[in-house]
Each structure stands twice: as structure tokens, then as C-alpha cells.
Design a protein around this motif. Structure first.
Motif, mmCIF file in Angstrom:
data_model
loop_
_atom_site.group_PDB
_atom_site.id
_atom_site.type_symbol
_atom_site.label_atom_id
_atom_site.label_comp_id
_atom_site.label_asym_id
_atom_site.label_seq_id
_atom_site.Cartn_x
_atom_site.Cartn_y
_atom_site.Cartn_z
ATOM 1 N N LEU A 119 0.857 -1.177 0.000
ATOM 2 C CA LEU A 119 0.000 0.000 0.000
ATOM 3 C C LEU A 119 0.896 1.231 0.000
ATOM 4 C CD1 LEU A 119 -1.731 -2.344 1.267
ATOM 5 C CD2 LEU A 119 -2.994 -0.572 2.445
ATOM 6 N N GLU A 120 0.634 2.174 -0.880
ATOM 7 C CA GLU A 120 1.349 3.447 -0.877
ATOM 8 C C GLU A 120 0.337 4.542 -0.583
ATOM 9 O OE1 GLU A 120 4.667 2.321 -4.259
ATOM 10 O OE2 GLU A 120 3.902 4.370 -4.189
ATOM 11 N N ASN A 121 0.455 5.121 0.613
ATOM 12 C CA ASN A 121 -0.436 6.165 1.080
ATOM 13 C C ASN A 121 0.326 7.476 1.017
ATOM 14 O OD1 ASN A 121 -2.330 7.728 2.397
ATOM 15 N ND2 ASN A 121 -1.879 6.875 4.420
ATOM 16 N N ASP A 122 0.058 8.300 0.032
ATOM 17 C CA ASP A 122 0.839 9.520 -0.195
ATOM 18 C C ASP A 122 2.327 9.186 -0.222
ATOM 19 O OD1 ASP A 122 -1.334 11.238 -0.525
ATOM 20 O OD2 ASP A 122 -1.474 11.627 1.629
ATOM 21 N N LYS A 123 2.663 8.114 -0.935
ATOM 22 C CA LYS A 123 4.018 7.636 -1.197
ATOM 23 C C LYS A 123 4.707 7.015 0.016
ATOM 24 C CE LYS A 123 4.417 10.614 -5.110
ATOM 25 N NZ LYS A 123 5.112 11.523 -5.921
ATOM 26 N N LEU B 77 -2.972 6.302 -11.788
ATOM 27 C CA LEU B 77 -3.068 7.212 -10.640
ATOM 28 C C LEU B 77 -2.988 8.661 -11.110
ATOM 29 C CD1 LEU B 77 -3.338 7.535 -7.566
ATOM 30 C CD2 LEU B 77 -0.832 7.536 -7.464
ATOM 31 N N ARG B 78 -2.075 8.955 -12.023
ATOM 32 C CA ARG B 78 -1.969 10.325 -12.553
ATOM 33 C C ARG B 78 -3.260 10.733 -13.250
ATOM 34 N NH1 ARG B 78 3.094 8.160 -13.842
ATOM 35 N NH2 ARG B 78 2.491 7.853 -16.009
ATOM 36 N N VAL B 79 -3.853 9.816 -14.005
ATOM 37 C CA VAL B 79 -5.117 10.108 -14.695
ATOM 38 C C VAL B 79 -6.227 10.394 -13.686
ATOM 39 C CG1 VAL B 79 -6.936 9.099 -16.143
ATOM 40 C CG2 VAL B 79 -4.515 8.820 -16.782
ATOM 41 N N LYS B 80 -6.302 9.582 -12.647
ATOM 42 C CA LYS B 80 -7.356 9.752 -11.631
ATOM 43 C C LYS B 80 -7.160 11.029 -10.826
ATOM 44 C CE LYS B 80 -9.746 6.549 -12.998
ATOM 45 N NZ LYS B 80 -11.106 6.848 -13.491
ATOM 46 N N ILE B 81 -5.909 11.406 -10.565
ATOM 47 C CA ILE B 81 -5.641 12.677 -9.879
ATOM 48 C C ILE B 81 -6.140 13.834 -10.749
ATOM 49 C CG2 ILE B 81 -3.774 14.247 -9.200
ATOM 50 C CD1 ILE B 81 -2.277 11.701 -8.175
ATOM 51 N N ASP B 82 -5.828 13.790 -12.035
ATOM 52 C CA ASP B 82 -6.311 14.847 -12.947
ATOM 53 C C ASP B 82 -7.831 14.869 -13.006
ATOM 54 O OD1 ASP B 82 -3.756 15.661 -13.514
ATOM 55 O OD2 ASP B 82 -3.624 14.549 -15.415
ATOM 56 N N GLN B 83 -8.443 13.705 -13.050
ATOM 57 C CA GLN B 83 -9.910 13.622 -13.099
ATOM 58 C C GLN B 83 -10.528 14.235 -11.842
ATOM 59 O OE1 GLN B 83 -11.350 9.764 -14.268
ATOM 60 N NE2 GLN B 83 -13.368 10.143 -13.406
ATOM 61 N N ALA B 84 -9.946 13.960 -10.694
ATOM 62 C CA ALA B 84 -10.473 14.526 -9.442
ATOM 63 C C ALA B 84 -10.307 16.048 -9.442
ATOM 64 C CB ALA B 84 -9.765 13.893 -8.248
ATOM 65 N N ARG B 85 -9.169 16.539 -9.931
ATOM 66 C CA ARG B 85 -8.945 17.991 -9.980
ATOM 67 C C ARG B 85 -9.965 18.683 -10.876
ATOM 68 N NH1 ARG B 85 -2.533 17.467 -10.787
ATOM 69 N NH2 ARG B 85 -1.941 17.498 -8.593
ATOM 70 N N ILE C 99 -5.984 0.338 -7.863
ATOM 71 C CA ILE C 99 -5.710 -1.023 -7.417
ATOM 72 C C ILE C 99 -5.010 -1.784 -8.537
ATOM 73 C CG2 ILE C 99 -6.718 -3.142 -6.492
ATOM 74 C CD1 ILE C 99 -7.287 -0.480 -4.854
ATOM 75 N N GLY C 100 -3.846 -2.328 -8.240
ATOM 76 C CA GLY C 100 -3.134 -3.203 -9.172
ATOM 77 C C GLY C 100 -3.322 -4.637 -8.710
ATOM 78 N N PHE C 101 -4.346 -5.297 -9.263
ATOM 79 C CA PHE C 101 -4.676 -6.646 -8.781
ATOM 80 C C PHE C 101 -3.529 -7.621 -9.009
ATOM 81 C CE2 PHE C 101 -8.980 -4.883 -9.256
ATOM 82 C CZ PHE C 101 -9.530 -5.268 -8.048
ATOM 83 N N ARG C 102 -2.926 -7.611 -10.189
ATOM 84 C CA ARG C 102 -1.872 -8.578 -10.499
ATOM 85 C C ARG C 102 -0.580 -8.276 -9.753
ATOM 86 N NH1 ARG C 102 2.226 -9.004 -14.300
ATOM 87 N NH2 ARG C 102 1.541 -7.178 -15.458
ATOM 88 N N VAL C 103 -0.220 -6.998 -9.663
ATOM 89 C CA VAL C 103 1.070 -6.621 -9.079
ATOM 90 C C VAL C 103 0.985 -6.375 -7.570
ATOM 91 C CG1 VAL C 103 2.007 -5.765 -11.243
ATOM 92 C CG2 VAL C 103 0.747 -4.201 -9.744
ATOM 93 N N GLN C 104 -0.175 -6.665 -6.958
ATOM 94 C CA GLN C 104 -0.355 -6.586 -5.508
ATOM 95 C C GLN C 104 -0.006 -5.190 -4.983
ATOM 96 O OE1 GLN C 104 1.857 -10.720 -5.584
ATOM 97 N NE2 GLN C 104 1.521 -10.085 -3.474
ATOM 98 N N LEU C 105 -0.609 -4.184 -5.579
ATOM 99 C CA LEU C 105 -0.276 -2.799 -5.256
ATOM 100 C C LEU C 105 -1.548 -1.968 -5.144
ATOM 101 C CD1 LEU C 105 1.909 -0.576 -4.962
ATOM 102 C CD2 LEU C 105 1.845 -0.369 -7.482
ATOM 103 N N ILE C 106 -1.636 -1.188 -4.080
ATOM 104 C CA ILE C 106 -2.738 -0.246 -3.884
ATOM 105 C C ILE C 106 -2.124 1.128 -3.673
ATOM 106 C CG2 ILE C 106 -4.690 0.436 -2.430
ATOM 107 C CD1 ILE C 106 -5.012 -2.559 -1.696
ATOM 108 N N LEU C 107 -2.411 2.060 -4.579
ATOM 109 C CA LEU C 107 -1.907 3.430 -4.476
ATOM 110 C C LEU C 107 -3.036 4.323 -4.001
ATOM 111 C CD1 LEU C 107 0.076 3.737 -7.849
ATOM 112 C CD2 LEU C 107 0.926 3.021 -5.600
#
Length: 183
Positions: free
Chosen positions: A49-53, A146-154, A167-175
């Protein structure tokens, strides 16, 4: 780096803690998440999990989806979207102490409104927006989304603060990233 006893991502009984998730919706999202997780892993599995990096580890446990659930969620786009909602809302609860309180309206640049657990639901002042995406691709695609979603939220039609989650299901990563106001 694996932690000795990482916390469990709270995927179970989400309707009991998240006002915006009825038992049916929460159950549906969990089914979709199980299908997505089964595509790449066997339970239990640790995710980064990466919470604000800031990195941490959480353990995911789930029951394998049976044939009926697999068939119901055979549309990969639908399953990925709904499964990402489950993991993103659970990660927000674990990392930020926030719960889903309301589905977001269209054009707000978000999927859900979230608020600190225990807040009065009528106190809109503390509501945040949560924009979610999921993918079965590699880590570079998770970061690009993540960059796309940040722009969308802005660009959303709302001045509420926002979080973006991918969510990166295959790479086991949540940003999870706080969206600042800069565009």
C-alpha cells in the motif's frame, strides 16, 4: 519488504462500517474483488500500500470465487471496477480511518464521498471525494492510472478535497494519493 504481522485489509462486513454500502452492494463488490484476486493469486496474499508515497503492507484474505460467482462476473471491466471499489474503500478505511458515506454524483470527479469514521453524516464539511480505478496490468500502468485519476479529481465539479486510489490486482499494489489543488 514484508512485515511480520501486517494488518488485514478490512474487506469483510463492509456494509456494517460504510453507510454508502448496503449489504447487497458490499457483497457484490466483494464478489467482484474475489474474482479479480483469483485471476492472479491464492488467498492469503500481501499487498503493498502506498499512502501519499509512504509504503506499508497489508494482508488480504478472501474465499475463492465458485463457478457461479465467476460466471456472474465474467465481464472483466465490470469485475475490475467493482472489485477496485471494494479494495479502495477498504484501504481508505485502513490507512486514513475514513469510511464511504455516499455515492458521488456524476461530474464530481469521484466515485464516492468518504468521511472520518464516527463523524455525523450530516456534517458535509468533513466529506472528501474518492476517485477509484483498478487494473490487471503492470506497475507502470497502475502509476499511470493514478496520474489520470488525480487529474480527473482535480477537474471534477466539486471543491471538496479528494483522494485518488488505484488497485493493481496482479502486481499486488494499492496506491492512495491525496489530490492537491494544483492542475
Amino acid at each position: 519488504m514484508a512485515e511480520n504481522n501486517p494488518p488485514l485489509l478490512p474487506l469483510q462486513n463492509m456494509a456494517e462500517r460504510h453507510q454508502a454500502l448496503t449489504p447487497s452492494v458490499a457483497g457484490s463488490y466483494l464478489e467482484a474483488a474475489r474474482v479479480c484476486l483469483d485471476q492472479h493469486h491464492v488467498s492469503p496474499k500481501e499487498f503493498t500500500l502506498e499512502n501519499d508515497k509512504i509504503e506499508s503492507i497489508a494482508k488480504l484474505e478472501w474465499e475463492s470465487a465458485d463457478n457461479r460467482i465467476q460466471a456472474a462476473w465474467a465481464n472483466v471491466i465490470d469485475a475490475t471496477e467493482a472489485g477496485a471499489y471494494a479494495l479502495a474503500i477498504a484501504a481508505t478505511e485502513l490507512l486514513k480511518g475514513m469510511v464511504a458515506v455516499h455515492r458521488a454524483e456524476t461530474m464530481t470527479g469521484a466515485d464516492y464521498y468518504i468521511a472520518p469514521a464516527g463523524e455525523e453524516l450530516e456534517d458535509l464539511e468533513h466529506w472528501w471525494r474518492l476517485e477509484v480505478s483498478g487494473t490487471h496490468s503492470d506497475k507502470s500502468e497502475v502509476k499511470r492510472r493514478l496520474r489520470v485519476k488525480i487529474d480527473q479529481a482535480r477537474q471534477g465539479n466539486s471543491n471538496r478535497p479528494a483522494l485518488a486510489a488505484v488497485i493493481g490486482f496482479r502486481v499486488q499494489l494499492i496506491l492512495l494519493q491525496t489530490v492537491d489543488g494544483a492542475s
